[in-house]
Design a protein around this motif. Structure first.
Motif, PDB file in Angstrom:
ATOM      1  N   LEU A   1      33.247  65.880  25.825  1.00  0.00           N
ATOM      2  CA  LEU A   1      32.134  65.416  24.992  1.00  0.00           C
ATOM      3  C   LEU A   1      31.240  64.458  25.767  1.00  0.00           C
ATOM      4  O   LEU A   1      30.009  64.540  25.708  1.00  0.00           O
ATOM      5  N   MET A   2      31.845  63.542  26.527  1.00  0.00           N
ATOM      6  CA  MET A   2      31.072  62.548  27.265  1.00  0.00           C
ATOM      7  C   MET A   2      30.378  63.154  28.468  1.00  0.00           C
ATOM      8  O   MET A   2      29.209  62.858  28.739  1.00  0.00           O
TER       9      MET A   2
ATOM     10  N   ASN B   1      26.531  58.645  28.857  1.00  0.00           N
ATOM     11  CA  ASN B   1      26.940  57.740  29.930  1.00  0.00           C
ATOM     12  C   ASN B   1      27.423  56.415  29.340  1.00  0.00           C
ATOM     13  O   ASN B   1      26.665  55.483  29.140  1.00  0.00           O
ATOM     14  N   LEU B   2      28.730  56.377  29.067  1.00  0.00           N
ATOM     15  CA  LEU B   2      29.328  55.185  28.475  1.00  0.00           C
ATOM     16  C   LEU B   2      30.566  54.770  29.258  1.00  0.00           C
ATOM     17  O   LEU B   2      31.205  55.591  29.923  1.00  0.00           O
ATOM     18  N   ASP B   3      30.900  53.520  29.154  1.00  0.00           N
ATOM     19  CA  ASP B   3      32.094  52.987  29.783  1.00  0.00           C
ATOM     20  C   ASP B   3      33.282  53.277  28.866  1.00  0.00           C
ATOM     21  O   ASP B   3      33.388  52.727  27.764  1.00  0.00           O
TER      22      ASP B   3
ATOM     23  N   TYR C   1      39.438  64.326  43.693  1.00  0.00           N
ATOM     24  CA  TYR C   1      39.467  63.441  42.514  1.00  0.00           C
ATOM     25  C   TYR C   1      40.032  62.070  42.871  1.00  0.00           C
ATOM     26  O   TYR C   1      39.520  61.040  42.437  1.00  0.00           O
ATOM     27  N   LEU C   2      41.099  62.063  43.675  1.00  0.00           N
ATOM     28  CA  LEU C   2      41.729  60.796  44.040  1.00  0.00           C
ATOM     29  C   LEU C   2      40.773  59.910  44.838  1.00  0.00           C
ATOM     30  O   LEU C   2      40.809  58.678  44.723  1.00  0.00           O
ATOM     31  N   ALA C   3      39.926  60.533  45.650  1.00  0.00           N
ATOM     32  CA  ALA C   3      38.951  59.763  46.433  1.00  0.00           C
ATOM     33  C   ALA C   3      37.998  59.008  45.512  1.00  0.00           C
ATOM     34  O   ALA C   3      37.599  57.871  45.789  1.00  0.00           O
ATOM     35  N   VAL C   4      37.644  59.647  44.392  1.00  0.00           N
ATOM     36  CA  VAL C   4      36.760  59.002  43.417  1.00  0.00           C
ATOM     37  C   VAL C   4      37.547  58.013  42.555  1.00  0.00           C
ATOM     38  O   VAL C   4      37.078  56.904  42.281  1.00  0.00           O
ATOM     39  N   ALA C   5      38.758  58.405  42.162  1.00  0.00           N
ATOM     40  CA  ALA C   5      39.582  57.535  41.316  1.00  0.00           C
ATOM     41  C   ALA C   5      39.875  56.202  41.994  1.00  0.00           C
ATOM     42  O   ALA C   5      40.049  55.179  41.320  1.00  0.00           O
ATOM     43  N   ALA C   6      39.903  56.222  43.325  1.00  0.00           N
ATOM     44  CA  ALA C   6      40.176  54.985  44.075  1.00  0.00           C
ATOM     45  C   ALA C   6      39.118  53.915  43.816  1.00  0.00           C
ATOM     46  O   ALA C   6      39.352  52.730  44.040  1.00  0.00           O
ATOM     47  N   LYS C   7      37.965  54.323  43.323  1.00  0.00           N
ATOM     48  CA  LYS C   7      36.885  53.373  43.026  1.00  0.00           C
ATOM     49  C   LYS C   7      37.153  52.577  41.746  1.00  0.00           C
ATOM     50  O   LYS C   7      36.513  51.553  41.509  1.00  0.00           O
ATOM     51  N   GLY C   8      38.075  53.064  40.912  1.00  0.00           N
ATOM     52  CA  GLY C   8      38.391  52.342  39.686  1.00  0.00           C
ATOM     53  C   GLY C   8      37.276  52.368  38.663  1.00  0.00           C
ATOM     54  O   GLY C   8      37.109  51.430  37.881  1.00  0.00           O
TER      55      GLY C   8
ATOM     56  N   ASP D   1      29.865  59.366  35.193  1.00  0.00           N
ATOM     57  CA  ASP D   1      29.662  58.965  36.577  1.00  0.00           C
ATOM     58  C   ASP D   1      30.787  59.501  37.459  1.00  0.00           C
ATOM     59  O   ASP D   1      30.548  59.951  38.582  1.00  0.00           O
ATOM     60  N   ILE D   2      32.001  59.461  36.955  1.00  0.00           N
ATOM     61  CA  ILE D   2      33.144  59.999  37.704  1.00  0.00           C
ATOM     62  C   ILE D   2      32.907  61.468  38.018  1.00  0.00           C
ATOM     63  O   ILE D   2      33.121  61.930  39.145  1.00  0.00           O
ATOM     64  N   ASN D   3      32.470  62.212  37.009  1.00  0.00           N
ATOM     65  CA  ASN D   3      32.247  63.644  37.204  1.00  0.00           C
ATOM     66  C   ASN D   3      31.173  63.893  38.258  1.00  0.00           C
ATOM     67  O   ASN D   3      31.323  64.775  39.120  1.00  0.00           O
TER      68      ASN D   3
END
Length: 692
Positions: A488-489, A495-497, A545-552, A558-560
């Motif tokens: 949905l997001m 674009n929400l936190d 995905y892990l490379a992006v997830a490392a950003k927290g 934005d993650i996508n």
């Protein structure tokens, strides 16, 4: 000589919704059994009808292959004494292999002379193995509850009545589920209720067709589609063929005959979905629409006989469906007399979860959260709040109590009847979207907000009371809810936190959640982890995905965007070298007591390679900064890909950890700037393969 083998198990009518899965599991079990036995064949053909499961094994070998088996025994010096007589070791080895000592030989295995037993293995007759293979396959079928019948202790999904096992032209002597094998099947229960003698496997399909039984499910399915479409065409309509209903009807008939019936046009005043649900669920009828997609007052049923008087069969079906549709009409008219807003109070007596209150309480939280999200994204908070309040009110209506698939749909019609805003009404249906992976999403903003708020409320509530999913157990469907919320997001461009949303959702639960901070952290981690499965289905590597997830980051949209950008970058020729370089830089910087300052002193750049890299880094910092601001991550990484050559040259020609402290710190600052350029998107060092 190889021949075809036929197995048919005759039963009482098998559960239609399970017929396809039973047949598939039986075929898989038999295939596995043949492989374990070592019986060669050219493939399986599987057949099923309401009263039978059948398998034809093509070109089944008459026996398992014969092969020589060599077993090495004790060394000769242990097997024989000084006079050459066999010892106890030799006798034991011979006995273990079923041989006399004189049948053993002495051979050298490359290290020493040893006793050897050589025997032939295999050659078991297929006819002696088939009974066990099918008994085992039937025992392993996915049957939740088996039944007994008569005085027997035998158990199966339904009582069994006959067993056919024919190899070539001979009956295979076996006993399965208390039945002795033969070659006699049974025809159609009404058209040919007598024995059908099967000479061999190749005769099976046509012999049963002559007895009014189409044993091939694919053929029956295709014939049903053809007949249903023909019937619809004859009344100027289009048949709507639901795949699940089609499978079920295919499993209900041995000899399908499609017939068209009608119902009174007055019933068309009832929501079409209710009529369709009634026809499909209760009577297994296909509905018909006109060229505009509007429901016609007709249905198509599948009879299991060729009636001499089809009008009588049609009349019988019309008599059966009439009270069903009358009930739907009565429920609809009754429900309309009470506004949804008044129905809502009845939700207070229905428990959502013992520790989380009633469904009424849940609607209060949904309304509050949806309104808060609406305010944040500039949507209509009033509509969102109203839709949230009414979201579950139709659950207590007569219509939904009778037709559970009408939840949300009934709410839509009743809301319109009450004069509610159309988008609010539509949101009552859309709140359940997406229902499954790949399902459509809400069309309205209000529907999207209610669907999102509902899922987030459930997720934080269940996590908050300590009932998060474990292993394969997920009674509240949190995996599906999490993926739905993420879709949905992301796909609706919201674009929400997510962390902030979860905090708001947790706050709405009040004292029900004892550890709010822990709940938010656990729910956030759980939801973001669902991205893994999402991207795996899209063939995006886990390390991306892990490379992006490392950003927290906790903004799903934005993650996508970052994941898609890193995936595109990872496919570029320059990616591997730059990932390795980033990993090298990361390792160097991680060993420092403190990170270098961001500034690079150009006057301390002495090597040509470091000058070129510093110049390139400065240039790229200028060009990618606006791209990052616009979240054009893919374009930014494509820009940075050209750094490969100066980076490679730098590491080839420059000593980073120079003895001169000022040079060393300056070079470390340069590498820090280089890594920071990439880290603004993701930690691409994680794309580099690990050593080991």
């Amino acid at each position: 000589m190889s021949a075809d083998f036929l197995f048919e198990l005759g039963t009482e009518e098998l559960p239609p919704v399970a017929l396809k899965s039973l047949l598939s599991a039986l075929a898989a079990g038999v295939t596995d059994g043949l492989a374990k036995a070592g019986l060669e064949h050219a493939g399986l053909e599987s057949y099923a009808a309401p009263r039978r499961l059948a398998i034809i094994i093509k070109d089944l070998a008459p026996a398992t292959p014969v092969k020589e088996v060599t077993v090495w025994g004790p060394p000769a010096k242990i097997a024989f004494d000084g006079e050459g007589n066999p010892t106890k070791a030799a006798a034991a080895f011979a006995s273990k292999n079923g041989l006399a000592v004189s049948e053993l030989t002495t051979e050298n295995d490359g290290k020493a002379d040893k006793l050897v037993a050589r025997q032939q293995a295999g050659g078991e007759q297929a006819t002696l193995l088939l009974g066990d293979i099918f008994n085992d396959a039937l025992a392993k079928l996915p049957i939740p509850k088996r039944m007994r019948w008569g005085a027997r202790r035998t158990e199966f999904v339904r009582p069994v009545h006959w067993l056919v096992m024919v190899y070539g032209e001979a009956v295979v002597d076996a006993q399965i589920l208390g039945l002795k094998s033969g070659r006699e099947s049974r025809g159609h229960r009404f058209h040919h209720n007598e024995a059908v003698s099967l000479a061999n496997a190749s005769d099976y399909v046509e012999a049963m067709r002559s007895a009014y039984v189409l044993v091939d499910m694919t053929e029956r399915r295709s014939l049903i589609i053809e007949q249903v479409n023909q019937q619809a065409s004859q009344i100027g309509g289009v048949a709507v063929i639901d795949e699940d209903l089609l499978d079920e009807v295919t499993a209900l008939v041995e000899w399908p005959v499609a017939l068209t019936g009608k119902f009174e046009e007055r019933f068309l005043q009832v929501p079409a979905e209710a009529l369709i649900s009634s026809m499909a669920e209760h009577q297994k009828y296909f509905h018909v629409v006109d060229n505009n997609g509007e429901l016609k007052p007709n249905f198509i049923t599948l009879a299991n006989i060729e009636s001499k008087d089809p009008a009588q069969v049609i009349d019988g079906n019309e008599r059966v469906i009439r009270p069903r549709l009358s009930d739907a009409a009565f429920f609809f008219e009754t429900d309309k007399k009470t506004p949804l807003a008044n129905q809502r109070a009845r939700l207070k007596s229905i428990v959502f979860q013992a520790k989380l209150g009633s469904i009424f309480d849940k609607t209060e939280r949904i309304a509050s959260l949806a309104a808060a999200i609406a305010a944040e994204i500039g949507a209509d908070a009033t509509k969102a709040k109203r839709a949230g309040e009414l979201s579950k009110a139709d659950l207590v209506t007569e219509m939904v109590l009778e037709f559970d698939k009408m939840q949300g749909i009934a709410g839509y019609y009743y809301a319109l009847n009450d004069g509610e805003d159309e988008e609010v009404a539509k949101a009552l249906t859309e709140q359940y979207l997406p229902k499954y992976a790949g399902d459509k999403l809400p069309e309205t903003t209000t529907g999207t907000l209610i669907a999102l708020a509902d899922r987030l409320d459930t997720i934080v509530g269940i996590f908050g009371i300590g009932q998060k999913p474990t292993g394969s157990k997920d009674p509240f469907g949190l995996r599906r809810a999490s993926l739905g919320a993420l879709r949905l997001m992301v796909e609706q461009d919201i674009n929400l936190d997510l962390k902030a949303l979860l905090e708001t959702a947790v706050a709405a639960h009040g004292d029900s959640i004892v550890k709010p901070e822990d709940t938010v952290a656990e729910a956030l981690a759980y939801m973001l982890e669902r991205f893994r499965a999402w991207y795996e289905e899209d063939a995006i590597a886990t390390e991306v995905y892990l490379a992006v997830a490392a950003k927290g980051i906790s903004h799903p949209l934005d993650i996508n965007a970052r994941v898609l950008a890193v995936d595109a970058f990872a496919r570029m020729n320059e990616a591997a070298a730059l990932a390795a370089a980033n990993k090298r830089v990361s390792n160097i910087l991680s060993k420092l007591d403190q990170q270098p300052s961001g500034a690079v002193n150009t006057e301390l750049l002495s090597e040509d390679a470091e000058k070129r890299l510093a110049e390139a880094v400065a240039q790229k910092a200028t060009s990618v900064t606006p791209l990052y601001q616009e979240r054009r991550y893919a374009d930014a990484l494509a820009e940075l890909a050209s750094l490969r050559e100066p980076v490679d040259r730098f590491f080839d020609e420059v000593m980073v950890m120079a003895e001169d402290e000022s040079l060393r710190n300056n070079r470390l600052a340069l590498l820090h700037q280089l890594r920071s350029l990439f880290l603004q998107v993701a930690d691409i060092s994680l794309l580099a393969p690990s050593k080991g």
